[in-house]
Scaffold this motif. Structure first.
Motif, PDB file in Angstrom:
ATOM      1  N   GLU A   1      28.371  31.629  41.972  1.00  0.00           N
ATOM      2  CA  GLU A   1      28.450  33.084  41.925  1.00  0.00           C
ATOM      3  C   GLU A   1      27.061  33.718  41.996  1.00  0.00           C
ATOM      4  OE1 GLU A   1      30.208  36.296  42.320  1.00  0.00           O
ATOM      5  OE2 GLU A   1      31.632  34.861  41.496  1.00  0.00           O
TER       6      GLU A   1
ATOM      7  N   THR B   1      36.560  36.716  34.263  1.00  0.00           N
ATOM      8  CA  THR B   1      35.128  36.657  34.011  1.00  0.00           C
ATOM      9  C   THR B   1      34.743  35.231  33.637  1.00  0.00           C
ATOM     10  OG1 THR B   1      35.434  38.807  33.020  1.00  0.00           O
ATOM     11  CG2 THR B   1      33.283  37.785  32.737  1.00  0.00           C
TER      12      THR B   1
ATOM     13  N   SER C   1      33.705  30.403  42.960  1.00  0.00           N
ATOM     14  CA  SER C   1      33.672  31.784  43.412  1.00  0.00           C
ATOM     15  C   SER C   1      34.520  31.885  44.664  1.00  0.00           C
ATOM     16  CB  SER C   1      32.240  32.242  43.662  1.00  0.00           C
ATOM     17  OG  SER C   1      31.853  31.935  44.973  1.00  0.00           O
TER      18      SER C   1
ATOM     19  N   ARG D   1      38.431  47.354  41.087  1.00  0.00           N
ATOM     20  CA  ARG D   1      38.251  45.909  41.006  1.00  0.00           C
ATOM     21  C   ARG D   1      38.840  45.168  42.187  1.00  0.00           C
ATOM     22  NH1 ARG D   1      40.082  43.628  35.425  1.00  0.00           N
ATOM     23  NH2 ARG D   1      41.788  45.069  35.755  1.00  0.00           N
TER      24      ARG D   1
ATOM     25  N   ASN E   1      29.975  41.760  40.878  1.00  0.00           N
ATOM     26  CA  ASN E   1      30.895  40.678  41.112  1.00  0.00           C
ATOM     27  C   ASN E   1      31.541  40.846  42.488  1.00  0.00           C
ATOM     28  OD1 ASN E   1      33.366  39.221  41.062  1.00  0.00           O
ATOM     29  ND2 ASN E   1      33.175  39.096  38.841  1.00  0.00           N
ATOM     30  N   ASN E   2      31.708  39.755  43.214  1.00  0.00           N
ATOM     31  CA  ASN E   2      32.346  39.822  44.520  1.00  0.00           C
ATOM     32  C   ASN E   2      33.653  39.057  44.566  1.00  0.00           C
ATOM     33  OD1 ASN E   2      30.566  41.387  46.378  1.00  0.00           O
ATOM     34  ND2 ASN E   2      29.060  39.947  45.586  1.00  0.00           N
ATOM     35  N   ASP E   3      34.170  38.716  43.414  1.00  0.00           N
ATOM     36  CA  ASP E   3      35.434  38.000  43.379  1.00  0.00           C
ATOM     37  C   ASP E   3      36.593  38.985  43.562  1.00  0.00           C
ATOM     38  OD1 ASP E   3      34.382  35.546  43.065  1.00  0.00           O
ATOM     39  OD2 ASP E   3      35.112  35.203  41.027  1.00  0.00           O
TER      40      ASP E   3
END
Lengths: 541, 1061
Positions: free
Chosen positions: B1037, B207, B180, B250, B192-194
Motif C-alpha cells: 500500500e 483499514t 492492496s 469511499r 487510500n486507493n483501495d
C-alpha cells in the motif's frame, strides 16, 4: 401524451416534492454541524509555555538517531576523541549523506522519522511567538531566546550558512523555502540576541521555574550562561574578526551577571534511565543509548596517548580495557591502556604491523559513561575558565591571570565529571599533582596550545563544541586519519546539508553553496566563515 | 460519546420526517377506492425445479393491499376486483412473478428459483439489482463456485486474475497478510486507493493497522478475512465512478460487493447441512536462485582468521573461494569446513493448513435461517508463525406481508502467531538467512540462543537478528475479536413504492503483543509492547424506491435516501523495556513502562438520489446525485455535491441484426465523486509527549502544517464501453475505455525541513488514469458430456501525475532502506514512481567513475513504477460429466520493482554479478590470499559531473579498487542497478474436482459430495527478477515497488471434500 394521466402526474410530483423537501431539510445548518468532532480530543488547542520549554531543552540534547550520527559517527572521531574500526564515517573521512545531514534534519523538521521534540528551532520560534509582547513573560522569553542561540550556534558551527531568520516559520508565516543566512550575519545576530535577552530579564516577573531543566528558573544563572555563550561566540570568530572577538569577550565578562562562576553554573540536560517510550534517547542520554545497544566505541589513540603523556587522571575515568566485555571485570591500569588509531578498519588493523585486530586490546569508553541517566553537557564552567585563560593570553581586558584561569579551568574539568556518577571522579590530590606536572607553560603559542588542549579534553562527548574549537584554534595538533575517504585524506571541516534541500529549497540551497564555494568534492572540507571560509575578509590562521 | 448523539438525533428526526412524508405520499396510491370484489381466482403454485407445490407463497393483487398465501398443497383462493387484474407471486428464494388474470378463474403458476434469476442481473450501488443490459458502466462478477475449496484466508486474493483491470498486490509476509487492491490506477496521491468493501449492503472496515516501513515492521493483516469464503454467494466489482457514485467518497476507487448466502432451501421445511474440509500444504518456491556459490564468508578474498574476524565479517561474503581453505573459524568460535552448505531455503518449512466449515440451512414458508461456522488453522512457512481463525455467522430472513426483514451477525476470532517482520535487519528472520554466507551451515545458528539464554549473535553489528532467535524468542502476536451485524428492513407500501432501512455495525478489538526477548542483540534488556485497538464503525441508510408507471414504453425508477457513517478508532497501549527478570515477559516486569493513547473519530452524513429511465427495454438512462457533509472538512466547504449520468443502448433489440450477433450493447457514463480526508487535519494542536524530570512535555503535534481551508477532492471519470455476444452466447466481448482524473488532491507536500515541518497540507494536484478493460468469454465446445468455458480478462492502465502543488514537480514519499530511492510523484510521470539514484553516464552510455575508481552516483530519476502497464488473466474450466478441471494463468507486465535483496547481495558479495571481478582478483591475490587494493577495474570511464549535471570524461577507467568497494558502492548508492522489470506469467490456480455421482450417493445418507485438489500460486511460467519473486513487496500500500528480505513466495497444494446432507 396519454401516459400523463392526472394520477400519475400527482404521484410523481408528490415524490419529487418530498425529494426537494428532503434536500432542503438536509442542507439546513444542523446537518453540517459536527460540533467538535474534528477536534482531536488527545491534544490541546492552546499551548502551555512551561511544558514547551522543557521539551525545547530536552530536544537540544537530542535522540539516539541524530547524536549517533552527528557526534559518535562524525565529530568525535574527527576530533580524535574516539575511534571505531567499523562504519563510523568520521573515522574514515567519509561522506554519508543521511548521517551528515541528521542534525539539520532533526533540529529543523524533526528528521526523517519525524520526532517533533527534536525540532528545537521550530519549537523555539513557536514559543517565542507565544511569549513576545507580554510584559509578564519577559523572563520566559529571554530564556527561550538564549536556548534559540544555543541551538542555532551548534547548527551553524556544523554546517556554515544555514536557514536562520526565516527558519521554523512554516506554520507561523507560511514560509516553506527559507533563505540561508550568511554565517557572519548569524553570528552578529546571535550576539545581539544574547545581549537583548540579558537586558530583558526582570527579577519581579515569573520564570519557567521547575520547568527549566538547566537552571530551575534562576535569572542570574541564565545571565551567566548567556554571557558565557557570548564568550564562546567571541573566541569562535578570533581568526576572521579578532577585533570583534576581543570586544565581544570583554563585553561578556563585564556584562550584567558576568560569566559562569562555578560548576554549579554548568549548562546541561539531566537525563533519566527511563521510561522507554518514544524515540531512543528521549528521556535517556542519546550517546548512552547507542553505547548500550551498539558498544563499538574505543578511545582514540591520539586522546589516550595525550592523557598518558601527561599523567592525566581522567584516562581511567574516560576509558578502560574490557577484555571480557563491558559488563565484566575492567582493566583500569593506566599503563595498559591503548587507544585505537583513527582511520583503520578491521582489515587494516589486521594487516598492520603496528596494530592488532584483537579489538579487546584497545581501551573502550568507560562503561560508567554510558549510563542512560548520564547528563548531556552544553557548556561548562571549565570551558569558560579556559576561554578566559586564552583571553588573558591574548592580552584582552579580562580580570584574572591566564595561570589562574587555566588552573581553575583544569580543576573544573576534572570536577564536573562526577556528574557521570560518583564512580567517575578525580581526587583533589590527583588534580593538584596533575596541575603541578602540567602547569601553564610560557610563550604565547605554547600557552594557547596548552589551554586549547585542555579545552579539547574538557569537551569530551560535546563533539560539536570540541571539533569547532579545534577548527578555530588549531589545537590539539591532530594528524588526519590515514584514509583517503571522500576528502582526499583531509580533515572533515564541515558536514553537508541534507540532499533534500536541493529538491525542496533549491534556489536558496544553491545560493548558499555558491556563496561558500561548496562543491560535491569539497562538501566536507570547505570551511565555514569563522574557519576562514569563502567570504572571510581576513584570516589569522 | 461526544456530540454525535445530540447532533445526530436532529438528523434522525429529519430523516424520519422525510420518510414519514414519503409514506404519506405513497399511501394514496395504496389506499385506493374500494371496489366490489366480484371475481374469484383459484390455483396452485409449483416450483420450476421439480414441479412440487409451494406452500407459503405470497400473492397480492396489484395496486391493492389485498392478498393471500398458498396453503400446504400450494393452492390458493383470492377474490379480485376484475378479471383484468394482475397478481404478483413472491416467495423467498424464488423469482417474483407477475401474472395477469386475463379472465381465468384457475391459474397454475410456476416459480423459478432465484439463482436462475441472477443471470443477466447485476447488483449495483446500494444493493440495487438491475438487469445487466440497463447498466451504463462496467461491472464484473465472480461466482461462488470459484471460491470454495481454495484456502486463502484473505478473500481479496481470490480476485487476482479474475477481474479485468483489477491489480492486486499482496505483501511478502505470513498467513493472512494484507494486500492492496487497485482498480483503474492510483487516484489519490496521499490517501487510500483501495476500493470500498460492502458485505450484504453494509460497508466493512478494511483499514490495515500497521505495516512495514523503511526501518522494518510487521504487516498489519487483512481485515477482509472476516468474510468466510464458504458464505460468499457472489462478488461483484463495480469499477468506475459511475458505478460507485451513489456510495460516495469511499467508493471513489471502486466497490467490491460481497453477497453472502441465505438459508433458503429447495423446498420449504427442509434442512440442509453442508460440510467442507480443506487441507493445504504450502512451501517456498522462489528465492536465492542467482546467488553465487563459489565464495564464502570473509573480506578481501580471505576467510576469517579467528572468531572476532568472523563476527566482524558478518554477512560479508567477500571471502576466499570455497574449498580454498579446508575450514575457517565462524561466529561462534567453531571452525567449520569452508564449503557451500548454507541451504537458505531449508530455513523455511512446509506450512500445513486446515479449514473446516459447517453450515445449516433451514427454509420455511416465509422464513429462512442459515447458521455457519468455520475454523481454520494455518502454519506459515516461516517456523513458528501461524494463523488461526474461527468464524460463526447467523443469518435470517423473513417476510411478513409487504415487509421483508433480513438480519445477520458474524463473530470472528483471529489469532496470529509471530507475524514476520519485514525489510530491515532487526527482528526480521528473512534478512540474515537471505544473506547467510555460503560456508555457514544454518544449523550453526540454531537454536538462536546461547547457553546463557541470550541471542547467538552472528555479527558484531547487532542489527541482523539471528533468524532462529527471531522465530523462537521474539513474539509478534495478534488476537482479534470482531463482530459484524446487519439489519435490513424492506417494506413494499404498494406495487410501486417501497422503503428500505438498513443499519450495520462493524466492531473489533485487536490485541497486539510484541516481545523483543531479553538478550536480543539490538535490544539487550528486552522490550515489549501491548496494544489494544478498538475500531467501531456504523453505517445506516434509509432508501425510498418508487417505480411509478409512466407509459408502456417508458418506465422510471426513483431512489431517494440518506445515510450516516460514524467511525471511531481508539488505541490503548503500553510499552516497556529492560526486563528485570530476564524470561518473565510481562509489562510489569519492565522498567518504567510508558503508555500510549490515541483516538480519532469521523462522521459523514449524506443524501442521495437516482432516477433511471427505461425506454422499450433497450434504451436506459440513469442520473444520480449525492451530497456529503464530512466532519473532516471545514464547515464552509460542506456539503459537497456530485452527480453522475450513465446510459446504455441494447442495439440488438432496437434493430434487426444478423443472427450471429446475439446480443449487443453500448454504454457510456460520466461521474464525479467527492472525497474527504482523515480527521484532525485542519488545525495546529499541542500534544503531551511524555514527562522528563517530573515535568510534562508538550509540543506541536503536527509534522505537517495543516490547511485551515481544506476542500474535498474531486474525481471525475468518463467511461465508454460495449458488450456483445455472438453465436448464441458462445463467444462474448466486453470492452471498456475510461479516463479518470482526481483534482484538488489533499496531500502532504514535502517541504524543506528548514521550515520547521517535513510537509504541508495542500489542496492541489491532479492525477489522471487512462485505460482499457477487456473481457473475452467463450465456450469453445459444449456437448452433453463435455464443456469448456474459457475467459480472458485484460486490463491496461496508464497513470500520469498532471500536476502537484504550484512550483512543485517532485513529491518524495517513503524511502527504501538503503536510502537510494523513494516512492515519488513526479509531474509528467506515472503515479507512485520509483525515484532513485542513477549511474552517471557519458554520451556513449558508459558508466562514469570518480578518480577513486568507483561509479559516481547521479541525479535521482524516475526508474519506473510498481504498478503494471497491463494485467491478464486466462481462466478455463473443462468438465467432463462429473469431473471438472480448471486453471487460471495470470500475468502482470510493465511494472518495476526495486529489489533491496539484490542490492544487499551485491554489497555482501553474494550476488553472481560479483563473480567476474573476483576471478580477476583471485589471480592477483598475495601469498596470504589477500586482494591487492587495486585488483579490479570497473568498466567505463573516469570523469566528473558538475552542478548542472554536465559530464566531463577524462579517460578510460584505469583505477583499480577491491570488488567489495566497487559493488558496495553500487549497492549503497545506485538504485538504478536494482530496479527490475517485475514481469511474470504465473500458473495461479489449478483445480481438479469431482462430483460423486448420484448412484453412489443414494447408498449413503449424503445428498451430494464432491472432492477436489487445488494448487494455488504454483509456479512462474516466466519471471524477470533474479533471486526474488516479482510480486514481492513489504508494504504494497505505502511503498509499492520496494522489496527487501521478505518471506519468499510459496505455493500451496490442497485437497478438499464438500458434503451436503
Amino acid at each position: 401524451m396519454s401516459f400523463l394521466t392526472r394520477s400519475r402526474i400527482a404521484r410523481v410530483a408528490s415524490l419529487l416534492s418530498v425529494g426537494v423537501l428532503a434536500l432542503v431539510l438536509l442542507s439546513c445548518d444542523g446537518v453540517g454541524d459536527f460540533g467538535d468532532t474534528n477536534e482531536d480530543p488527545t491534544t490541546a488547542n492552546d499551548p502551555n509555555p512551561d511544558l514547551e520549554f522543557t521539551t525545547l531543552q530536552l530536544g537540544v540534547s537530542g535522540s539516539r538517531f541524530d547524536m549517533w550520527r552527528t557526534n559518535l559517527i562524525y565529530t568525535m572521531p574527527i576530533v580524535q576523541h574516539i575511534a571505531n574500526p567499523g562504519f563510523y564515517a568520521g573515522n574514515f573521512n567519509q561522506y554519508v549523506g543521511a548521517w551528515s545531514a541528521s542534525l539539520f534534519d532533526t533540529r529543523y523538521g524533526g528528521g526523517p522519522n519525524g520526532s517533533n521534540f527534536l525540532r528545537t528551532v521550530t519549537n523555539a520560534e513557536n514559543l517565542i511567538n507565544e511569549l513576545e509582547g507580554k510584559p509578564e513573560q519577559v523572563n520566559r522569553l529571554a530564556a527561550t531566546r538564549i536556548m534559540r542561540v544555543l541551538t542555532f550556534q551548534r547548527l551553524t558551527d556544523v554546517y556554515g550558512d544555514i536557514p536562520y531568520f526565516e527558519a521554523g516559520q512554516g506554520a507561523l508565516e507560511g514560509e516553506f523555502t527559507p533563505h540561508y543566512t550568511r554565517q557572519d550575519s548569524i553570528y552578529m545576530d546571535l550576539h545581539d540576541e544574547l545581549r537583548a535577552a540579558v537586558d530583558q530579564f526582570e527579577a519581579s516577573q515569573p520564570t519557567f521555574g521547575s520547568a527549566d531543566l538547566f537552571f530551575g528558573g534562576d535569572i542570574e544563572q541564565w545571565k551567566r550562561f548567556a554571557n558565557s555563550l557570548q564568550l564562546r561566540l567571541a573566541l569562535r570568530v578570533v581568526k576572521v574578526r579578532p577585533d570583534l572577538a576581543q570586544s565581544w569577550a570583554e563585553e561578556a565578562v563585564n556584562a550584567d551577571g558576568g560569566v559562569m562562576q562555578s560548576v554549579d553554573d554548568d549548562a546541561y540536560v539531566p537525563h533519566q534511565s527511563g521510561p522507554s517510550g518514544g524515540p531512543a534517547g528521549f528521556n535517556t542520554n542519546a550517546h548512552s543509548e547507542v553505547m548500550q545497544s551498539f558498544p563499538g566505541q574505543w578511545l582514540s589513540e591520539t586522546f589516550v596517548d595525550w592523557m598518558k603523556e601527561n599523567g592525566d587522571p581522567r584516562l581511567t575515568e574516560y576509558g578502560a580495557l574490557a577484555p571480557g566485555g563491558l559488563d565484566s571485570a575492567l582493566v583500569e591500569d593506566p599503563a595498559q591502556q591503548r587507544g585505537m588509531p583513527n582511520g583503520f578498519d578491521n582489515n587494516e588493523l589486521a594487516a598492520s604491523n603496528e596494530y592488532t585486530d584483537a579489538l579487546d586490546q584497545y581501551t573502550r569508553i568507560h562503561p560508567n559513561l554510558r549510563d542512560r541517566n548520564d547528563p548531556m553537557f552544553f557548556q561548562t564552567y571549565a570551558e569558560v575558565e579556559l576561554m578566559l585563560a586564552e583571553a588573558a593570553v591574548r592580552g584582552w581586558n579580562v580580570p584574572g591571570s591566564a595561570e589562574a584561569h587555566y588552573e581553575a579551568g583544569v580543576r573544573a574539568a576534572m570536577n564536573y565529571i562526577t556528574r557521570y556518577g560518583e564512580n567517575t571522579s578525580v581526587s583533589d590530590s590527583e588534580i593538584t599533582q596533575y596541575l603541578s606536572d602540567n602547569s601553564l607553560p610560557s610563550g604565547r603559542e605554547a600557552r594557547l596550545r596548552a589551554i586549547n588542549n585542555q579545552y579539547w579534553a574538557a569537551t569530551f562527548f560535546n563533539g560539536i563544541e570540541s571539533w569547532s574549537n579545534w577548527r578555530r584554534s588549531g589545537y590539539p595538533e591532530l594528524t588526519p586519519a590515514p584514509e583517503e575517504g571522500d576528502t582526499g585524506g583531509q580533515f572533515i571541516r564541515r558536514l553537508d546539508y541534507p540532499q533534500d534541500e536541493r529538491d525542496l529549497n533549491g534556489d536558496n540551497y544553491q545560493e548558499a553553496r555558491e556563496r561558500q564555494n561548496i562543491t560535491q568534492s569539497n562538501r566536507l572540507t570547505a570551511r565555514v566563515w569563522w574557519d576562514c571560509g569563502a567570504y572571510a575578509d581576513q584570516c589569522a590562521e | 460519546m461526544p456530540p454525535f448523539v445530540s447532533s445526530c438525533s436532529s438528523f434522525k428526526i429529519v430523516l424520519t420526517a422525510v420518510f414519514g412524508a414519503l409514506l404519506a405520499c405513497g399511501l394514496p396510491g395504496g389506499v385506493q377506492a374500494v371496489h366490489a370484489q366480484d371475481f374469484e381466482v383459484t390455483g396452485t403454485v409449483v416450483s420450476a425445479d421439480n414441479q412440487s407445490p409451494l406452500p407459503g407463497v405470497n400473492i397480492r393483487e396489484a395496486g391493492t393491499s389485498r392478498g393471500t398465501v398458498t396453503g400446504p398443497d400450494g393452492g390458493f383462493r383470492l377474490a379480485v376486483d376484475s378479471p383484468q387484474d394482475t397478481l404478483t407471486f413472491s416467495f423467498i428464494g424464488y423469482q417474483t412473478k407477475t401474472v395477469p388474470v386475463d379472465g381465468r378463474s384457475e391459474i397454475r403458476v410456476v416459480l423459478e428459483t432465484e439463482s436462475q434469476e441472477l443471470e443477466g442481473v447485476v447488483v449495483t450501488a446500494l444493493g440495487i439489482e438491475r438487469q445487466q443490459r440497463s447498466v451504463g458502466y462496467a461491472t464484473s462478477s465472480i461466482e461462488a463456485q470459484d471460491l470454495v475449496d481454495v484456502t486463502e484466508s484473505n478473500p481479496a486474493n481470490l480476485l487476482q486474475g479474475n477481474v479485468p483491470g483489477l491489480v492486486l498486490s499482496s505483501n511478502a509476509s505470513g498467513p493472512n497478510s494484507s494486500s492492496s487492491i487497485n482498480i483503474r490506477g492510483v487516484s489519490s496521491i496521499a490517501g487510500n486507493n483501495d476500493p470500498l468493501f460492502i458485505v450484504d449492503g453494509v460497508p466493512i472496515d478494511n483499514t490495515v493497522i500497521g505495516g512495514a516501513g523503511k526501518f522494518g515492521g510487521r504487516d498489519g493483516g487483512s481485515a477482509l478475512s472476516v468474510v468466510s469464503p464458504e458464505n460468499i454467494s457472489d462478488i461483484s466489482v463495480l469499477k468506475g465512478a459511475g458505478a460507485a457514485a451513489l456510495y460516495g467518497t469511499r467508493a471513489r476507487d471502486g466497490v467490491v460487493l460481497i453477497t453472502t448466502k441465505t438459508g433458503r432451501t429447495s423446498a420449504p421445511g427442509e434442512v440442509n447441512v453442508q460440510y467442507s474440509s480443506t487441507v493445504t500444504a504450502k512451501d517456498v518456491i522462489s528465492g536465492f536462485s542467482d546467488f553465487q556459490s563459489q565464495y564464502g564468508q570473509g573480506t578481501q578474498g580471505r576467510a576469517p582468521s579467528n572468531q572476532d574476524a568472523a563476527l566482524s565479517a558478518g554477512l560479508s561474503s567477500w571471502g576466499a573461494p570455497l574449498g580454498e581453505v579446508d575450514e575457517a573459524p565462524q561466529f561462534d568460535g567453531t571452525a567449520r569446513p569452508y564449503d557451500d552448505v548454507a541451504d537458505r531455503q531449508g530455513f523455511y518449512r512446509t506450512g500445513l493448513s486446515q479449514r473446516h466449515s459447517l453450515s445449516i440451512n433451514a427454509g420455511f414458508e416465509n422464513t429462512s435461517l442459515r447458521l455457519s461456522a468455520s475454523h481454520q488453522n494455518t502454519e506459515g512457512v516461516v517456523p513458528n508463525s501461524g494463523y488461526e481463525q474461527t468464524n460463526i455467522n447467523l443469518r435470517g430472513q423473513t417476510r411478513l406481508g409487504g415487509l421483508t426483514a433480513d438480519a445477520s451477525v458474524t463473530y470472528q476470532n483471529e489469532l496470529t502467531d509471530n507475524r514476520t517482520f519485514l525489510n530491515d535487519a532487526a527482528r526480521n528472520p528473512n534478512y540474515l538467512i537471505s544473506f547467510l554466507p555460503n560456508n555457514i551451515p544454518k544449523s550453526a545458528l540454531q537454536p538462536g540462543a546461547t547457553e546463557e539464554g541470550v541471542e547467538k549473535q552472528f555479527t558484531s553489528d547487532g542489527l541482523p537478528t539471528n533468524p532462529y532467535w527471531a522465530v523462537n524468542e521474539l513474539e509478534a502476536d495478534d488476537d482479534k475479536d470482531r463482530i459484524l451485524g446487519n439489519v435490513n428492513l424492506n417494506y413494499s407500501i404498494n406495487d410501486w413504492l417501497s422503503l428500505q432501512g438498513q443499519t450495520g455495525l462493524d466492531w473489533y478489538s485487536l490485541r497486539r503483543t510484541n516481545v523483543d526477548a531479553f538478550g536480543s542483540a539490538f535490544e539487550p534488556g528486552g522490550a515489549m509492547t501491548e496494544d489494544t485497538y478498538r475500531v467501531w464503525e456504523s453505517n445506516s441508510k434509509l432508501l425510498a424506491t418508487a417505480t411509478p408507471s409512466l407509459t408502456d414504453e417508458l418506465s422510471l425508477r426513483l431512489d431517494v435516501g440518506g445515510s450516516l457513517r460514524h467511525r471511531q478508532f481508539e488505541l490503548v497501549g503500553v510499552f516497556g523495556r529492560n526486563f528485570s527478570i530476564p524470561d518473565l515477559e510481562t509489562i510489569s516486569n519492565t522498567a518504567n513502562p510508558t503508555r500510549n493513547y490515541d483516538f480519532s473519530e469521523q462522521q459523514i452524513r449524506s443524501f442521495f438520489g437516482s432516477a433511471s429511465f427505461t425506454y422499450r427495454d433497450y434504451l436506459f438512462l440513469t442520473l444520480t446525485t449525492r451530497g456529503d457533509w464530512s466532519s473532516t472538512i471545514p464547515e464552509d466547504n460542506n456539503p459537497f455535491v456530485y452527480p453522475s449520468v450513465s446510459g446504455s443502448f441494447v442495439f440488438t433489440d432496437a434493430f434487426d441484426l444478423p443472427d450471429a450477433l446475439s446480443y449487443g450493447k453500448v454504454r457510456a457514463s460520466w461521474a464525479e465523486i467527492g472525497g474527504d480526508t482523515d480527521p484532525y487535519r485542519t488545525s495546529l494542536t499541542y500534544g503531551i509527549i511524555g514527562q522528563h524530570q517530573g515535568q510534562a512535555l508538550e509540543t506541536i503535534t503536527q509534522l505537517s502544517v495543516p490547511l485551515l481551508d481544506l476542500k474535498p477532492t474531486s474525481t471525475r471519470e468518463i467511461e465508454l464501453g460495449f458488450e456483445t455476444q455472438f453465436f448464441n452466447d458462445r463467444f462474448g466481448v466486453d470492452f471498456t475505455w475510461y479516463r479518470r482524473s482526481t483534482v484538488d488532491q489533499i496531500l502532504d507536500v514535502t517541504v524543506s525541513s528548514a521550515s520547521g515541518y517535513t510537509a504541508r497540507t495542500a489542496n492541489s494536484g491532479e492525477i489522471r488514469n487512462t485505460g482499457v478493460e477487456l473481457l473475452l468469454t467463450s465456450i469453445p465446445f459444449s456437448t452433453e458430456d463435455w464443456t469448456w468455458d474459457s475467459r480472458v480478462n485484460f486490463g491496461a492502465n496508464r497513470s500520469e501525475v498532471e500536476s502537484l502543488a504550484p512550483g512543485l514537480d517532485v513529491r518524495v514519499g517513503p524511502e527504501n532502506r538503503l536510502a537510494t530511492a523513494n516512492i515519488a510523484q513526479v509531474v509528467g510521470q506515472p503515479a507512485n514512481a520509483i525515484y532513485g539514484n542513477t549511474y552517471v553516464r557519458d554520451d556513449q552510455g558508459r558508466i562514469v567513475h570518480g578518480e577513486d575508481g568507483l561509479p559516481l552516483s547521479g541525479e535521482k530519476e524516475v526508474l519506473g513504477t510498481g504498478a503494471p502497464d497491463w494485467t491478464l488473466g486466462f481462466s478455463n474450466t473443462i468438465s467432463y460429466q462429473n469431473v471438472s478441471l480448471d486453471f487460471l494463468v495470470d500475468a502482470k507486465w510493465g511494472g518495476k520493482v526495486f529489489s533491496g535483496t539484490n542490492a544487499n547481495a551485491y554489497g555482501n558479495g553474494l550476488h553472481k554479478a560479483t563473480l567476474d571481478a573476483r576471478a580477476a582478483c583471485d589471480e592477483q591475490a598475495g601469498s596470504n590470499g589477500r586482494y591487492p587494493e587495486d585488483c579490479f577495474v570497473g568498466e567505463g570511464v573516469i570523469g566528473s559531473v558538475n552542478g548542472e549535471g554536465e559530464v566531463t570524461v577524462d579517460r578510460e577507467n584505469d583505477v583499480g579498487v577491491r570488488p567489495s568497494e566497487y559493488y558496495g558502492r553500487i549497492s549503497g548508492e545506485i538504485a538504478e542497478e536494482f530496479v527490475y522489470d517485475a514481469n511474470f506469467i504465473k500458473l495461479r490456480q489449478l483445480r481438479l474436482s469431482y462430483d460423486l455421482p448420484s448412484s453412489v450417493m443414494s447408498r449413503v445418507p449424503v445428498r451430494s459430495a464432491s472432492v477436489s485438489v487445488v494448487g494455488r500460486n504454483l509456479f512462474y511460467l516466466y519471471d524477470s527478477v533474479p533471486n526474488i519473486s516479482p510480486e514481492s513487496s513489504y508494504n504494497s500500500e505505502a511503498t509499492p515497488g520496494f522489496e527487501q528480505a521478505g518471506v519468499p513466495q510459496s505455493r500451496s497444494i490442497g485437497a478438499s471434500v464438500n458434503l451436503r446432507f
